[in-house]
Structure formats: structure tokens, C-alpha cells
Design a protein around this motif. Structure first.
Motif, PDB file in Angstrom:
ATOM      1  N   UNK A 158       0.790  -1.223   0.000  1.00 50.79           N
ATOM      2  CA  UNK A 158       0.000   0.000   0.000  1.00 50.79           C
ATOM      3  C   UNK A 158       0.815   1.263   0.000  1.00 50.79           C
ATOM      4  N   UNK A 159       1.918   1.277  -0.744  1.00 50.74           N
ATOM      5  CA  UNK A 159       2.776   2.459  -0.789  1.00 50.74           C
ATOM      6  C   UNK A 159       3.121   2.781  -2.236  1.00 50.74           C
ATOM      7  N   UNK A 160       3.328   4.059  -2.527  1.00 50.97           N
ATOM      8  CA  UNK A 160       3.731   4.494  -3.855  1.00 50.97           C
ATOM      9  C   UNK A 160       5.252   4.443  -3.929  1.00 50.97           C
ATOM     10  N   UNK A 161       5.776   3.404  -4.557  1.00 48.76           N
ATOM     11  CA  UNK A 161       7.217   3.180  -4.596  1.00 48.76           C
ATOM     12  C   UNK A 161       7.715   3.309  -6.032  1.00 48.76           C
ATOM     13  N   UNK A 162       8.695   4.147  -6.232  1.00 48.18           N
ATOM     14  CA  UNK A 162       9.336   4.316  -7.534  1.00 48.18           C
ATOM     15  C   UNK A 162      10.841   4.346  -7.312  1.00 48.18           C
ATOM     16  N   UNK A 163      11.639   4.178  -8.372  1.00 47.14           N
ATOM     17  CA  UNK A 163      13.089   4.285  -8.195  1.00 47.14           C
ATOM     18  C   UNK A 163      13.519   5.598  -7.578  1.00 47.14           C
ATOM     19  N   UNK A 164      12.750   6.667  -7.851  1.00 49.06           N
ATOM     20  CA  UNK A 164      13.114   7.980  -7.312  1.00 49.06           C
ATOM     21  C   UNK A 164      12.778   8.080  -5.822  1.00 49.06           C
ATOM     22  N   UNK A 165      11.628   7.560  -5.413  1.00 41.16           N
ATOM     23  CA  UNK A 165      11.223   7.715  -4.011  1.00 41.16           C
ATOM     24  C   UNK A 165      12.059   6.868  -3.061  1.00 41.16           C
ATOM     25  N   UNK A 166      12.623   5.764  -3.562  1.00 48.63           N
ATOM     26  CA  UNK A 166      13.390   4.894  -2.665  1.00 48.63           C
ATOM     27  C   UNK A 166      14.890   5.065  -2.832  1.00 48.63           C
ATOM     28  N   UNK A 167      15.316   5.964  -3.705  1.00 48.53           N
ATOM     29  CA  UNK A 167      16.762   6.179  -3.890  1.00 48.53           C
ATOM     30  C   UNK A 167      17.368   6.742  -2.608  1.00 48.53           C
ATOM     31  N   UNK A 168      18.524   6.214  -2.223  1.00 49.21           N
ATOM     32  CA  UNK A 168      19.194   6.647  -1.001  1.00 49.21           C
ATOM     33  C   UNK A 168      20.640   7.043  -1.309  1.00 49.21           C
ATOM     34  N   UNK A 169      21.116   8.133  -0.710  1.00 49.86           N
ATOM     35  CA  UNK A 169      22.471   8.612  -1.012  1.00 49.86           C
ATOM     36  C   UNK A 169      23.539   7.611  -0.573  1.00 49.86           C
ATOM     37  N   UNK A 170      24.507   7.372  -1.467  1.00 49.75           N
ATOM     38  CA  UNK A 170      25.615   6.487  -1.147  1.00 49.75           C
ATOM     39  C   UNK A 170      25.289   5.019  -1.235  1.00 49.75           C
ATOM     40  N   UNK A 171      24.048   4.674  -1.662  1.00 46.21           N
ATOM     41  CA  UNK A 171      23.638   3.275  -1.755  1.00 46.21           C
ATOM     42  C   UNK A 171      23.090   2.989  -3.147  1.00 46.21           C
ATOM     43  N   UNK A 172      23.288   1.746  -3.599  1.00 42.83           N
ATOM     44  CA  UNK A 172      22.800   1.335  -4.910  1.00 42.83           C
ATOM     45  C   UNK A 172      21.682   0.315  -4.749  1.00 42.83           C
ATOM     46  N   UNK A 173      20.549   0.565  -5.395  1.00 44.12           N
ATOM     47  CA  UNK A 173      19.418  -0.363  -5.391  1.00 44.12           C
ATOM     48  C   UNK A 173      19.842  -1.677  -6.052  1.00 44.12           C
ATOM     49  N   UNK A 174      19.456  -2.795  -5.442  1.00 43.39           N
ATOM     50  CA  UNK A 174      19.771  -4.096  -6.044  1.00 43.39           C
ATOM     51  C   UNK A 174      18.528  -4.936  -6.334  1.00 43.39           C
ATOM     52  N   UNK A 175      17.563  -4.950  -5.414  1.00 44.01           N
ATOM     53  CA  UNK A 175      16.383  -5.784  -5.626  1.00 44.01           C
ATOM     54  C   UNK A 175      15.278  -5.371  -4.658  1.00 44.01           C
ATOM     55  N   UNK A 176      14.037  -5.593  -5.094  1.00 45.27           N
ATOM     56  CA  UNK A 176      12.868  -5.434  -4.222  1.00 45.27           C
ATOM     57  C   UNK A 176      12.105  -6.746  -4.243  1.00 45.27           C
ATOM     58  N   UNK A 177      11.882  -7.329  -3.090  1.00 49.32           N
ATOM     59  CA  UNK A 177      11.235  -8.633  -3.039  1.00 49.32           C
ATOM     60  C   UNK A 177      10.136  -8.631  -1.997  1.00 49.32           C
ATOM     61  N   UNK A 178       9.225  -9.583  -2.129  1.00 51.07           N
ATOM     62  CA  UNK A 178       8.055  -9.651  -1.271  1.00 51.07           C
ATOM     63  C   UNK A 178       8.161 -10.835  -0.324  1.00 51.07           C
ATOM     64  N   UNK A 179       8.076 -10.568   0.967  1.00 48.60           N
ATOM     65  CA  UNK A 179       8.025 -11.598   1.992  1.00 48.60           C
ATOM     66  C   UNK A 179       6.715 -11.442   2.754  1.00 48.60           C
TER      67      UNK A 179
END
Length: 227
Positions: free
Chosen positions: A130-151
């Protein structure tokens, strides 16, 4: 006690709870297989005789003492929860800590999805929590996105977004759709892991990794403003 009627009522309820607890312990004592237990004692180590009969007044006092201890423990827990002394260190964060301890610098570093794949993964995850998630909204300084998974935890959606720092060390952003009430950012250290968590819009969020605690809080503050 003299000024708080609700506290006095709760105290009376806790005192009243001692009677059935003591009665239950008495019943357990009556059902105890004493002969079998005595037969299990080695013959070269004679049993020490307790004062009074084994099933008599001494054990009745013991049962009463246990009952009082249980009531006191319940009262202490109720007081701690009522006044926030225990915080909300609940099991879902402990579960995340356990599996985060298994990750190494090689776990996520080989993964490097492009923006379109990131968007697909985040859209699917966002729909579940229930969240609006995009590459821009979850981008974090100094970190590289690798994967988004569902548990899932106890049947509720638990989304995990994994990042790595330049050395490959993993940092996780967890989003748990547990209908939590809003709560500000809090943080702690568990061994070499830093945790920063908060609740917003019916979701609990957690930033966790082998990073300084203040870094975890700063990342949490960044995400909190976006989602």
C-alpha cells in the motif's frame, strides 16, 4: 493508587488473578507422579527431605509464591507497556535481524537492475504494502538499489528493498503492512547492526544494516519524507 481509579481497578484485577493461578498449581501438585520421580533419584544420592510434608504446607507456600510472582510479572509488564517502557521491539524486527545476519557483501552486489526493472519490482511491492514506490522515491544517497522482493510475516505483507554500499555491504529498507499506528523514528543497535524504524499510514518501516546508528537514522528520515 489513591488518585488513579483506573490503576486501582487494574491492581485489584491482578490481585484477583492470583487465586485461580494458585488453584491450578495445587491441582498440578495433586497430579504429580511423586513415586516415579522418587524412583528416578540415584540410590547413592538420597533425596533431601524438605521441611514438612512434600505435598503439604511447604509446597502450598511455594505455589502461592509462584502465583504472586506471576501476578507481579504481569503487573510489571502491564505497567511497562502502558507507559512505553518496553517500546515496541516486536517479533517482526527480530525476524529481520535474524536473516540480515546471514547476508554478506556478496549477497546482493552482483544484482544491478536497470531503471525499468526497478520500476516493475517496486510497483509490484508497493501494491502489496500500500505504498507508492518508484526508483526515485526509494533512492538513497551512497547506496545502490539491487532488488525489491516480497516476503510475509504472520500472514501480513513484508516488502524488502535491498541496497549495497560501495563495498557491497547490504542495507535493507523493510516495509511491513501491519496496520500500525503512526510513531516517530526510533533507533537502536543490535550487535553490529543498526536499526531505525517508524510507523506511518498503517505501515511499519525499518532501515537496517551494518552502518553507524546515526547513518541509519539519516536514511530513515530521507525515506520518511517520501513514502
Amino acid at each position: 493508587m489513591a488518585t488513579d481509579e483506573r490503576l486501582r481497578q487494574r491492581y485489584d484485577e491482578l490481585r484477583a488473578a492470583g487465586a485461580p493461578i494458585a488453584a491450578s498449581l495445587d491441582e498440578l501438585l495433586r497430579q504429580a507422579p511423586l513415586e516415579r520421580l522418587r524412583a528416578a533419584i540415584p540410590v547413592d544420592r538420597p533425596a533431601r527431605q524438605p521441611p514438612g510434608r512434600f505435598s503439604g504446607h511447604g509446597l502450598r507456600q511455594l505455589a502461592a509464591g509462584i502465583a504472586i510472582g506471576l501476578v507481579a510479572a504481569g503487573a510489571a509488564a502491564w505497567i511497562a507497556l502502558s507507559f512505553g517502557l518496553l517500546g515496541d521491539r516486536d517479533d517482526w524486527r527480530s525476524a529481520v535481524v535474524e536473516y540480515t545476519n546471514l547476508y554478506t557483501n556478496e549477497t546482493f552486489s552482483p544484482l544491478n537492475p536497470d531503471a525499468s526493472l526497478q520500476a516493475i519490482e517496486l510497483t509490484a511491492l508497493g501494491a502489496r504494502v500500500g505504498a507508492n514506490l518508484t526508483p526515485e522515491t526509494v533512492a538513497l544517497p551512497g547506496l545502490r538499489f539491487t532488488v525489491a522482493c516480497m516476503l510475509a510475516y504472520e500472514g501480513k505483507p513484508l516488502g524488502v528493498i535491498a541496497y549495497v554500499d560501495p563495498s557491497g555491504a547490504p542495507v535493507l529498507l523493510c516495509i511491513f503492512a501491519n496496520h500500525a499506528t503512526d510513531a516517530p523514528i526510533r533507533s537502536e543497535r543490535r550487535d553490529d547492526l543498526s536499526l531505525a524504524w517508524w510507523s506511518q499510514s498503517g505501515r511499519s518501516h525499518l532501515v537496517i544494516g551494518r552502518i553507524p546508528e546515526e547513518r541509519a537514522v539519516a536514511l530513515a528520515q530521507t525515506i520518511e519524507k517520501r513514502i
